[in-house]
Enzyme design. Structure first.
Site, short mmCIF file in Angstrom:
data_model
loop_
_atom_site.label_atom_id
_atom_site.label_comp_id
_atom_site.label_asym_id
_atom_site.label_seq_id
_atom_site.Cartn_x
_atom_site.Cartn_y
_atom_site.Cartn_z
N GLU A 1 -13.58 6.07 -7.81
CA GLU A 1 -12.95 4.85 -8.33
C GLU A 1 -13.95 3.69 -8.36
OE1 GLU A 1 -9.07 2.02 -7.24
OE2 GLU A 1 -9.99 3.27 -5.69
N LYS B 1 -4.69 2.18 -13.71
CA LYS B 1 -4.04 2.33 -12.41
C LYS B 1 -2.75 1.52 -12.34
CE LYS B 1 -5.16 1.59 -7.48
NZ LYS B 1 -6.22 1.05 -6.58
N CYS C 1 -6.47 6.41 -6.41
CA CYS C 1 -6.40 5.89 -5.04
C CYS C 1 -4.97 5.64 -4.56
CB CYS C 1 -7.26 4.62 -4.96
SG CYS C 1 -7.79 4.21 -3.27
#
Length: 261
Positions: A42, A111, A146
């Site tokens: 990431e 995200k 994440c």
């Protein structure tokens, strides 16, 4: 399908140097063995330099997307391009890019879940589109970023759509390393899919990162585990034919009773 995962120590606020690192890593890794898929972590171009994103972020995915496309074509390899800080329409997103061997963009994903503990919402905008599947070599896959790992609905949605490999790209912090490990194992077991994760190592702004990138089979058995502190490459071959067998032997999807949930 043979994978290499780059558990990378990111140079904060230096996209050019990080692209050079990835270029050199890909060259070295591909010289040693024939690989099908490379995986990056990431925010690998910038790290979490959130207050300085206006200086360091890509704009509409560039120049990093073009870099990944050229890298994929040069080495004839698919790339799960981790994620990058990405400015679009005046807002900053945490965007994952997937590129195939021919250099074509297969999938992009912003995200969805922003981390309150890192004050991401002050600097980033959460994605507004649902996660979707994509295919490499005819294999259905997915990618999440994440903090998304903490929301099992995402992985289950992808599993119900036939995903066999879930990629998790991250900068997961060391104080919550046990959560990182156990949640990955849970996602693999409960969805009977391979889980391939790529987490960074090193430190930035007083935060240590957990490493412990993992490649886990659909039975929940770790095939490869990275260290918690060292930059390294994880490599293994995924035997994808075991996914339908496990799903047949333990038929959790046909046993679901969603109308009672």
């Amino acid at each position: 399908m043979k994978y290499a995962v780059y558990q990378m120590d990111i140079i904060a606020g230096n996209p050019k140097k990080n692209r050079e690192k990835v270029n050199n890593w890909a060259k070295e890794t591909m010289a040693n063995e024939k690989l099908d898929v490379l995986v990056l972590p990431e925010m690998w171009t910038t790290a979490f330099t959130l207050p300085e994103l206006d200086e360091f972020a890509d704009v509409n995915g560039e120049p990093t997307t073009s870099f990944l496309q050229e890298l994929a074509k040069k080495h004839h390899v698919h790339i799960i391009g981790g994620s990058i800080a990405n400015k679009k329409d005046g807002k900053f997103y945490n965007t994952s890019v997937v590129v195939d061997r021919k250099g074509s963009i297969v999938y992009t994903y912003d995200k969805i879940h922003l981390v309150p503990m890192l004050h991401e919402h002050k600097y980033l905008t959460g994605g507004t589109e649902k996660v979707r599947t994509f295919e490499l070599e005819g294999v259905k896959m997915g990618v999440i970023i994440c903090y998304d790992l903490r929301f099992p609905e995402l992985a289950r949605k992808l599993a119900l759509e036939g995903v066999q490999v879930l990629h998790i790209v991250a900068e997961w912090p060391a104080p919550r390393k046990d959560h990182w490990r156990h949640l990955q194992l849970a996602r693999a077991i409960e969805n009977q899919m391979f889980v391939v994760s790529c987490n960074r190592v090193g430190s930035y702004d007083g935060e240590d990162f957990a490493g412990t990138s993992m490649i886990i089979d659909p039975w929940g058995t770790p095939l490869e585990i990275g260290s918690d502190s060292k930059e390294e490459t994880l490599s293994t071959t995924l035997s994808l034919d075991i996914v339908p067998k496990i799903r047949k032997d333990v038929p959790i999807f046909s046993s679901r009773v969603p109308e009672l949930y």
